[in-house]
Structures are given as structure tokens and as C-alpha cells.
Scaffold this motif. Structure first.
Motif, PDB file in Angstrom:
ATOM      1  N   ALA A   1      32.845  21.922  26.966  1.00  0.00           N
ATOM      2  CA  ALA A   1      32.194  21.157  27.021  1.00  0.00           C
ATOM      3  C   ALA A   1      30.707  21.811  26.919  1.00  0.00           C
ATOM      4  O   ALA A   1      30.145  22.408  25.750  1.00  0.00           O
ATOM      5  N   ASP A   2      30.107  22.312  27.699  1.00  0.00           N
ATOM      6  CA  ASP A   2      28.613  23.190  27.306  1.00  0.00           C
ATOM      7  C   ASP A   2      29.725  24.453  28.080  1.00  0.00           C
ATOM      8  O   ASP A   2      29.507  24.884  28.847  1.00  0.00           O
ATOM      9  N   ILE A   3      29.220  25.001  27.126  1.00  0.00           N
ATOM     10  CA  ILE A   3      29.660  26.577  26.750  1.00  0.00           C
ATOM     11  C   ILE A   3      28.273  27.530  27.004  1.00  0.00           C
ATOM     12  O   ILE A   3      27.213  27.056  25.646  1.00  0.00           O
ATOM     13  N   PRO A   4      27.905  28.007  27.889  1.00  0.00           N
ATOM     14  CA  PRO A   4      26.342  28.652  28.299  1.00  0.00           C
ATOM     15  C   PRO A   4      26.072  29.834  26.715  1.00  0.00           C
ATOM     16  O   PRO A   4      26.895  30.240  26.273  1.00  0.00           O
ATOM     17  N   VAL A   5      25.447  29.197  25.965  1.00  0.00           N
ATOM     18  CA  VAL A   5      25.104  30.701  24.586  1.00  0.00           C
ATOM     19  C   VAL A   5      23.716  31.966  25.148  1.00  0.00           C
ATOM     20  O   VAL A   5      22.866  31.166  24.955  1.00  0.00           O
ATOM     21  N   ILE A   6      23.729  33.380  24.369  1.00  0.00           N
ATOM     22  CA  ILE A   6      23.033  34.120  24.584  1.00  0.00           C
ATOM     23  C   ILE A   6      22.247  33.407  23.399  1.00  0.00           C
ATOM     24  O   ILE A   6      22.737  33.335  22.077  1.00  0.00           O
ATOM     25  N   PRO A   7      20.686  33.515  23.706  1.00  0.00           N
ATOM     26  CA  PRO A   7      19.676  33.515  22.714  1.00  0.00           C
ATOM     27  C   PRO A   7      19.459  34.661  21.726  1.00  0.00           C
ATOM     28  O   PRO A   7      19.590  35.498  21.448  1.00  0.00           O
ATOM     29  N   ASP A   8      19.085  34.136  20.020  1.00  0.00           N
ATOM     30  CA  ASP A   8      19.159  35.624  19.131  1.00  0.00           C
ATOM     31  C   ASP A   8      17.646  35.712  19.261  1.00  0.00           C
ATOM     32  O   ASP A   8      17.412  35.326  20.116  1.00  0.00           O
ATOM     33  N   LEU A   9      18.076  37.399  19.551  1.00  0.00           N
ATOM     34  CA  LEU A   9      16.596  38.220  19.503  1.00  0.00           C
ATOM     35  C   LEU A   9      15.472  37.535  18.345  1.00  0.00           C
ATOM     36  O   LEU A   9      14.200  37.067  19.337  1.00  0.00           O
ATOM     37  N   GLU A  10      15.639  36.665  17.277  1.00  0.00           N
ATOM     38  CA  GLU A  10      14.860  36.151  16.937  1.00  0.00           C
ATOM     39  C   GLU A  10      13.663  35.339  17.551  1.00  0.00           C
ATOM     40  O   GLU A  10      13.171  35.009  17.188  1.00  0.00           O
ATOM     41  N   ASP A  11      14.661  34.377  18.016  1.00  0.00           N
ATOM     42  CA  ASP A  11      14.411  33.174  18.414  1.00  0.00           C
ATOM     43  C   ASP A  11      13.735  33.440  20.177  1.00  0.00           C
ATOM     44  O   ASP A  11      11.990  32.747  20.401  1.00  0.00           O
TER      45      ASP A  11
END
Length: 103
Positions: A1-11
Motif C-alpha cells: 500500500a505505502d511504497i516509498p517514492v524517490i522524489p524527482d530531481l525537478e521537484d
């Protein structure tokens, strides 16, 4: 359900970190005692005359050298002069040692 997401460099680049300042660490600074203060305290309080309540330091405190006897003038060392002085002393000692062996 809660899968950690690597943020985009642009964000991450959109965040303005230039205006954020870290809080300084809070450190309690104690006054550093001078040799004179330590000497007065050493002779004044009996707590300094025993270590861990078991080791008697009275004999040591009686024979401690005063600060003015421990101070030395700053002397600049010249490597060439120091090397020559030490090597000449060593040669003199070796020559004396060889003379004693020959006798």
C-alpha cells in the motif's frame, strides 16, 4: 500500500533552500581556569588531595612545581643548526666511547 517514492530531481530543485537557516547548536561554555586559579583551588580544597576517595595525593601536591618554574621562553629552531649541534654531540660521544674501549 505505502511504497516509498524517490522524489524527482525537478521537484527538489523547486524548493528554495537559500532562505532556510539552521538553528545554531546550544552549547554551554564554561570558563577555563587559569593556572593561578587552579593553584589556589588545589591548596584550598581538600577534595583535590584524594583521588576517588582512595588515593592520597597530599605528597604530590606538596612537591608540585610552581607555574613560574615551568614556563619557558619560545625559541625558534633552525633545522640546520639543530642537526649540526646534535650530530656533533653524537660524534663526540662516539669518539669518547672508542677511546674508553681502546684503553
Amino acid at each position: 500500500a505505502d511504497i516509498p517514492v524517490i522524489p524527482d530531481l525537478e521537484d527538489v530543485q523547486e524548493e528554495d533552500l537559500a532562505m532556510q537557516v539552521a538553528a545554531p547548536p546550544s552549547v554551554q561554555v564554561n570558563r577555563v581556569l587559569t593556572y593561578h586559579d587552579l593553584d589556589k583551588d588545589l591548596m584550598k580544597y581538600a577534595a583535590f588531595q584524594t583521588l576517588d576517595g582512595e588515593i592520597d595525593l597530599k605528597l604530590l601536591t606538596k612537591v608540585l612545581a610552581p607555574e613560574h618554574e615551568l614556563r619557558e621562553d619560545d625559541v625558534c629552531w633552525d633545522w640546520d643548526h639543530l642537526f649540526t649541534e646534535v650530530s656533533s654531540e653524537l660524534v663526540t660521544e662516539w669518539d669518547l666511547g672508542q677511546l674508553e674501549r681502546e684503553d
